[in-house]
Design an enzyme around this catalytic site. Structure first.
Site, PDB file in Angstrom:
ATOM      1  N   ARG A  19      72.721  37.671  46.236  1.00  0.00           N
ATOM      2  CA  ARG A  19      71.486  37.789  46.990  1.00  0.00           C
ATOM      3  C   ARG A  19      71.728  38.698  48.178  1.00  0.00           C
ATOM      4  O   ARG A  19      72.824  38.718  48.734  1.00  0.00           O
ATOM      5  CB  ARG A  19      70.997  36.420  47.484  1.00  0.00           C
ATOM      6  N   MET A  22      67.355  42.857  50.278  1.00  0.00           N
ATOM      7  CA  MET A  22      66.248  43.421  49.504  1.00  0.00           C
ATOM      8  C   MET A  22      65.947  42.643  48.237  1.00  0.00           C
ATOM      9  O   MET A  22      64.933  42.891  47.593  1.00  0.00           O
ATOM     10  CB  MET A  22      66.553  44.876  49.127  1.00  0.00           C
ATOM     11  N   ASP A 141      74.922  53.450  53.366  1.00  0.00           N
ATOM     12  CA  ASP A 141      75.176  52.024  53.588  1.00  0.00           C
ATOM     13  C   ASP A 141      76.459  51.609  52.891  1.00  0.00           C
ATOM     14  O   ASP A 141      76.524  50.569  52.235  1.00  0.00           O
ATOM     15  CB  ASP A 141      73.995  51.190  53.082  1.00  0.00           C
TER      16      ASP A 141
END
Length: 662
Positions: A19, A22, A141
């Protein structure tokens, strides 16, 4: 999302495996193809979120799918599918078996990883970033949680959710808004924090943060609150990692600190330069035995290079035999026969039958030249039998023996290293193959000369592997240099020169430079026709390339006409069921599809599929690809039930094929 839900009638969700901000990631079963995949779903949002914010999230999610699906590299997670189901956006990706770097450190109670692992991860990540940046994509990222190390040691970058296409400035502005920094604080570059101009060097900074963390156990700025972390990135020099990890060799500390430079201009220029520095650091460590450090450093354990890892008694590489000094090398034959599956003029060599007994490798290769030659012949034979690890093991022994008796730069030693390098490609070690082949090419140029046939043979095959890695700009430069050298030494009409020019056309097409590729193929067709005749297989191969690039330029009517003429000529020269003839017939169907003539396309795809099934077998990959083409046509013609039935048949045959391999 609920367990056991069927997404878009195809992907059965099994259990949650992750999880994030987003969405969530599920392990799922692709019921059409019978394989397990990972499905990333956009997390349902509550009514408290404004519609505009939801639109941004959805656009970012779609962006991740488009960006990731365009990337094809061993170090980047493969994206299979993308869509929307009952208001939920989803991406279907390969299911990786392994742990991300954050999990690896958690498993070890946040202790740093061993130095050899840090080096291996750094090299693989650098290669993946070099490819990504060549596609004009910046990840933005990069962090340990987005980097997975699979069970076979492959390192893969995941999650292109906020990746930026450098040329698409307007779209990026809509995603981020003015002055909004995107990324994860512990791994953000100073320019990201200041909402400044972000380019590929920002990814290099983030890579520096990742390497620093896995080498020391903590990121370079590890304060408790996000603001202090951001200020650290912007204003504070990082503590040298060797103050916490003294066994880290000094060259790698220098690389990490350079990656963490505040000014992007002070970092390595790009990932290619970084890769060269890493290779140099490994070489210095391996040859010196101790790092170039102060006396407080602990000498690292000298380790085998990555290409030698995993060598066991077992199966090695169907590799082309390196050139013998007594006869000229035919690099075009090596590539068209061994590498590209039979196109063009092929060199035929006697191969042992599957049951032929081969000499067993000894623990220590004898240093007698004749014995070493015999062992190398055994390695070639094992490779042709598909016993790649055994071939590799023997080649390593022969190389050691030749280096002892002849020296590292003797032509016979370099011939063995050439064989060993391209054996690595058969083992799936393409990056290691590139590195070693580059060294062989440099050594042959130094010893034999840059225009020597052996030097050009290594460079030619190196270019092919660069293409397999998606490094098409590098492959293009290599092929152009080989073509120029062969033109000067062999002449413009020599078959080897023409073979290199053909690969220049392939590379231009892969880089989207269709007009230049078209010009290359027109000249090549004229040269082949003059030298070999209009119906020679190599002339027709060049014409096939011309037709493909007409299609890439959207000139489908011309592409269709060219494909029909080439298919007819190939049928006359090679036969109706020859693989090259079937490839041309498929090009006819592709062009018809682009022209909207799906009924005609369906008939040709079916004929090609029937022929491939008859000649190759129903479960052969080419036959399955043709059946999938046929199913796509059925979809386009509004016959979804027939298409679904054919897809199920393809899935069953793929499963049968996979089961048979196991």
């Amino acid at each position: 999302m609920a367990e056991n839900r069927l997404v878009q009638g195809r992907y059965r969700l099994l259990d949650t495996i992750g999880r994030g901000g987003m969405g969530e990631v599920w392990r799922a079963l692709d019921e059409s193809l019978g394989r397990q995949v990972a499905v990333k779903c956009l997390k349902p949002m509550g009514p408290r979120h404004e519609p505009g914010f939801l639109r941004v999230l959805r656009e970012r999610f779609r962006r991740e799918a488009r960006v990731a699906a365009a990337l094809q590299h061993r170090g980047i997670t493969v994206v299979h599918d993308f869509g929307e189901d009952d208001g939920t956006l989803f991406i279907v990706m390969e299911l990786l078996s392994g742990r991300n770097l954050s999990q690896l450190m958690d498993d070890n109670r946040r202790a740093p990883l061993p130095v050899p692992d840090v080096i291996e991860i750094a090299e693989q990540l650098t290669a993946a970033l070099a490819y990504t940046h060549e596609q004009d994509i910046v990840h933005r990222d990069l962090k340990p949680a987005n980097i997975v190390r699979t069970t076979d040691g492959t390192v893969k970058i995941c999650d292109f959710g906020i990746a930026r296409l450098n040329h698409d400035i307007g779209f990026t502005a809509r995603l981020t808004g003015t002055g909004v920094a995107m990324g994860t604080p512990h791994y953000m570059s100073p320019e990201q924090i200041g909402a400044g101009t972000v380019d590929h060097r920002s990814d290099l900074y983030s890579l520096g943060c990742v390497l620093y963390e896995i080498a020391t156990g903590a990121p370079p700025f590890n304060q408790d609150d996000a603001w202090s972390v951001l200020v650290g990135h912007r204003d504070t020099a990082p503590e040298p990692p060797r103050t916490q990890r003294p066994d880290l060799p000094e060259p790698y500390q220098r690389i990490m600190l350079d990656l963490l430079a505040k000014d992007p201009d002070d970092r390595p220029r790009d990932a290619d330069e970084l890769g060269k520095r890493l290779a140099d650091a490994r070489h210095r460590q391996g040859t010196a035995g101790t790092p170039a450090t102060d006396t407080a450093a602990t000498a690292p354990t000298v380790r085998m290079p990555s290409w030698a890892l995993g060598i066991t008694t077992g199966s090695p590489a169907n590799s082309a035999r390196p050139p013998r000094p007594a006869r000229p090398h035919r690099p075009a034959d090596v590539l068209t026969d061994t590498w590209t599956g039979g196109h063009g003029t092929q060199r035929r060599e006697a191969s042992p039958a599957a049951g032929t007994a081969l000499p067993a490798p000894s623990d220590d290769a004898p240093d007698d030249p004749h014995a070493l030659t015999a062992l190398l012949e055994t390695s070639y034979a094992l490779g042709r039998l598909g016993r790649h690890f055994e071939a590799h093991q023997i080649a390593v022994q022969v190389l050691a023996g030749r280096e002892r008796t002849l020296g590292p730069d003797h032509p016979d030693t370099l011939g063995c290293r050439h064989h060993l390098a391209f054996n690595l490609a058969r083992l799936g070690r393409l990056e290691d193959c590139c590195a070693m082949a580059g060294e062989v090419a440099g050594a042959r140029a130094r010893v034999l000369g840059p225009g020597h046939p052996d030097t050009l043979a290594t460079r030619y095959e190196l270019a092919y592997v660069q293409g397999r890695l998606g490094k098409w700009a590098e492959a293009l430069r290599s092929y152009q240099e080989v073509a120029a050298a062969r033109t000067g030494t062999l002449g413009p009409a020599h078959p080897d020169t023409l073979a290199a020019r053909y690969e220049v056309g392939i590379s231009l097409g892969r880089l989207g430079r269709g007009a230049e590729a078209l010009a290359v193929y027109r000249d090549l067709v004229a040269a082949r026709t003059r030298a070999q005749g209009a119906d020679d297989p190599e002339t027709l191969r060049a014409r096939h390339g011309l037709g493909v690039n007409l299609g890439r330029l959207g000139r489908w009517t011309e592409a269709l006409a060219e494909a029909r003429e080439v298919a007819a000529a190939r049928e006359r020269a090679l036969g109706a069921d020859h693989p090259d003839t079937l490839v041309s017939r498929r090009e006819i169907a592709v062009a018809l599809g682009w022209l909207g003539r799906w009924a005609e396309a369906l008939g040709i795809h079916r004929q090609v599929a029937d022929a491939r099934e008859r000649v190759l077998g129903a479960a052969h990959l080419d036959a399955l690809a043709s059946r999938s083409d046929q199913a796509q046509c059925l979809d386009q013609l509004g016959r979804p039930a027939d298409a679904a039935a054919l897809y199920r048949r393809v899935a069953a045959l793929r499963q049968e094929r996979a089961t048979g391999r196991r």
